[in-house]
Write an enzyme that holds these catalytic residues in place. Structure first.
Site, PDB file in Angstrom:
ATOM      1  N   SER A 102     -10.057   8.015  -5.315  1.00 17.61           N
ATOM      2  CA  SER A 102      -8.657   7.669  -5.523  1.00 17.61           C
ATOM      3  C   SER A 102      -8.105   6.870  -4.343  1.00 17.61           C
ATOM      4  O   SER A 102      -8.594   5.795  -4.029  1.00 17.61           O
ATOM      5  CB  SER A 102      -7.853   8.951  -5.783  1.00 17.61           C
ATOM      6  OG  SER A 102      -6.576   8.672  -6.257  1.00 17.61           O
ATOM      7  N   ASP A 241      -3.431   2.558  -6.567  1.00 15.55           N
ATOM      8  CA  ASP A 241      -4.395   3.064  -5.601  1.00 15.55           C
ATOM      9  C   ASP A 241      -5.799   2.700  -6.076  1.00 15.55           C
ATOM     10  O   ASP A 241      -5.967   1.950  -7.040  1.00 15.55           O
ATOM     11  CB  ASP A 241      -4.227   4.569  -5.396  1.00 15.55           C
ATOM     12  CG  ASP A 241      -4.389   5.349  -6.694  1.00 15.55           C
ATOM     13  OD1 ASP A 241      -4.232   4.749  -7.769  1.00 15.55           O
ATOM     14  OD2 ASP A 241      -4.668   6.560  -6.637  1.00 15.55           O
ATOM     15  N   ASP A 243      -8.187   4.053  -7.735  1.00 17.80           N
ATOM     16  CA  ASP A 243      -8.625   4.283  -9.119  1.00 17.80           C
ATOM     17  C   ASP A 243      -7.506   4.062 -10.122  1.00 17.80           C
ATOM     18  O   ASP A 243      -7.679   4.322 -11.313  1.00 17.80           O
ATOM     19  CB  ASP A 243      -9.229   5.672  -9.285  1.00 17.80           C
ATOM     20  CG  ASP A 243      -8.210   6.793  -9.170  1.00 17.80           C
ATOM     21  OD1 ASP A 243      -7.157   6.578  -8.531  1.00 17.80           O
ATOM     22  OD2 ASP A 243      -8.466   7.895  -9.680  1.00 17.80           O
ATOM     23  N   ASP A 245      -4.707   5.480 -10.920  1.00 16.92           N
ATOM     24  CA  ASP A 245      -4.049   6.524 -11.710  1.00 16.92           C
ATOM     25  C   ASP A 245      -2.617   6.734 -11.246  1.00 16.92           C
ATOM     26  O   ASP A 245      -1.926   7.613 -11.757  1.00 16.92           O
ATOM     27  CB  ASP A 245      -4.835   7.837 -11.690  1.00 16.92           C
ATOM     28  CG  ASP A 245      -4.907   8.487 -10.316  1.00 16.92           C
ATOM     29  OD1 ASP A 245      -4.504   7.850  -9.316  1.00 16.92           O
ATOM     30  OD2 ASP A 245      -5.382   9.640 -10.236  1.00 16.92           O
TER      31      ASP A 245
END
EC number: 5.4.2.10
Length: 445
Positions: A102, A241, A243, A245
């Protein structure tokens, strides 16, 4: 060994804490627990990753673990976490695995596992997987034709982009957005999604090389985005960010629009459209008191949960609600996904701007953020602090002094011997004074 699963999967320094061996064991265990053989042919697992360098090594290990347990792998390559969750459901897979840390620095990596339908795992399932991974329960190990095979999904990104398009009720023509992709998993799909919806897009930090993910960019480093928005005269900026999400925003003047303000804008828009189930928003205890006040004034109920998007998801599912999120920018739309989706959040936020013709600063002004002071206190025993009558008395005294104009929250860290002392008040100096006093009390226990 401590518990493998943290608040968001298995995470650690790649090749030291999160080794290829551990990744293989976790993947094999997940396949054993989540993909038991049954009718309907061989079970499948979706595998995706962010572009950090260690992802290739860990992907190979995860694929080996899954196939060794008799599961066919559907490899979707570099895509955001919410895309892997969506594709797990879309492709009717028994599980999905996302390899990402992340927003963490490049040397870290992690493994997030989704059950069928793209849902995050509950504690009981994580415990079962851990039992198999650590050898206290037996893993499945077929031979011959029972070993899984590997397939690529060449249209995976297109499927996800089509999904995003269906979740946006209006076009974004006339809006200019600067999007910071954090050199991460959304470096291709985020600009593509915003352009497909009609926006003019300036993409920055969208050239991942495996080493530069989250490096002074993305949702944890907004300075470059803030300058770029002003320099380009854009209507807003969006930061993802590694990833993707999560999503944070920047208004035309370069000021931050955080997750609480984003939820305010979205909740009001969904209420007006009749999409906000029971006129209720789900947020965590860390959301600013200003969000509570804004929702109360708008006639919207606010359900609070523990910190972590998995708890927001639990709150959404248990109440059947339609919007929830965190101050950090994780926002969940259960009608369109099972986890936080930064690109979808950006689309819906711009959709509200296009619908109303109002700049994001004006829309976000429906919420006033109260000053917040956070102090991390190192302690010998977090449980002793939680049980201390002295600490409880100090918290009650602080709450009485604040009345309805502030709040106090003491929260133990999930990974360290720390207690986080948070105080919000209408006056910053009052918040600082009370936070320092409470921190001193906590430290003395």
């Amino acid at each position: 060994m401590g518990r493998l699963f943290g608040t968001d999967g298995v995470r650690g320094l790649a090749n030291t804490e999160l080794t290829a061996e551990l990744a293989l064991q976790v993947a094999s265990a997940a396949a054993t627990v989540l993909a038991s053989p049954g009718s309907g042919g061989r079970k499948t697992a979706v595998v995706g990753r962010d572009p950090r360098a260690s992802g290739e090594m860990l992907e190979a290990a995860v694929v080996a673990g899954l196939t060794s347990a008799g599961v066919d792998v559907l490899n979707v390559g570099v895509l955001p976490t919410p895309a892997v969750a969506f594709l797990t459901a879309e492709l009717d897979a028994a599980l999905g695995v996302m390899i990402s840390a992340s927003h963490n620095p490049m040397p870290d990596n992690g493994i997030k596992i989704f059950a069928a339908g793209g849902h995050k795992l509950d504690d009981e399932v994580e415990d079962r997987i851990e039992s198999v991974a650590t050898g206290t329960a037996t893993r499945r190990a077929p031979t011959g034709a029972g070993i899984g095979r590997v397939h690529t999904v060449p249209d995976a990104a297109d499927r996800y982009l089509q999904h995003l398009t269906t979740a946006l009720p209006n076009r974004l023509d006339g809006l200019t957005v600067v999007v910071d992709c954090a050199h991460g998993a959304a470096s291709d799909v985020a600009p593509a999604a915003y352009r497909a919806a009609g926006a003019t897009v300036v993409a920055i930090n969208a050239e991942p090389d495996g080493l530069n993910i989250n490096e002074n960019c993305g949702s944890t480093h907004l300075e470059g985005l803030q300058k770029a928005v002003v320099r380009h005269g854009a209507d807003l900026g969006l930061a993802h960010d590694g990833d993707a999400d999560r999503c944070l925003a920047v208004d035309a003047g370069g000021s931050l629009v955080d997750g609480d303000a984003i939820m305010t804008v979205l909740a009001l828009g969904m209420r007006d459209a009749g999409e906000l189930v029971d006129d209720t928003l789900v947020a965590t205890v860390m959301s600013n008191l200003g969000l509570h006040i804004a929702m109360r004034e708008a006639g919207i109920s606010l359900v609070t949960t523990a910190v972590g998007d998995r708890y927001v998801l639990e709150g959404l599912r248990s109440g059947g609600f339609s919007l929830g999120g965190e101050q950090s920018g994780h926002v969940v739309f259960p009608a369109f996904g099972t986890t936080g989706d930064g690109v979808l959040t950006g689309l819906r936020l711009m959709g509200r701007m296009a619908e109303t013709g109002q700049p994001i600063a004006e829309l976000a002004s429906a919420m006033t953020t109260l000053p917040q002071v956070l102090v991390n206190v190192k302690v010998a025993d977090k449980r002793a602090v939680a049980a201390s009558p002295v600490v409880l008395d100090a918290v009650l005294a602080a709450e009485r002094s604040l009345g309805e104009n502030g709040r106090v929250l003491l929260r133990p860290s999930g990974t360290e011997q720390l207690v986080r002392v948070m105080v919000e008040a209408s006056d910053l100096e009052v918040a600082r004074k009370l936070a320092d006093e409470l921190a001193g009390t906590v430290a003395s226990v």
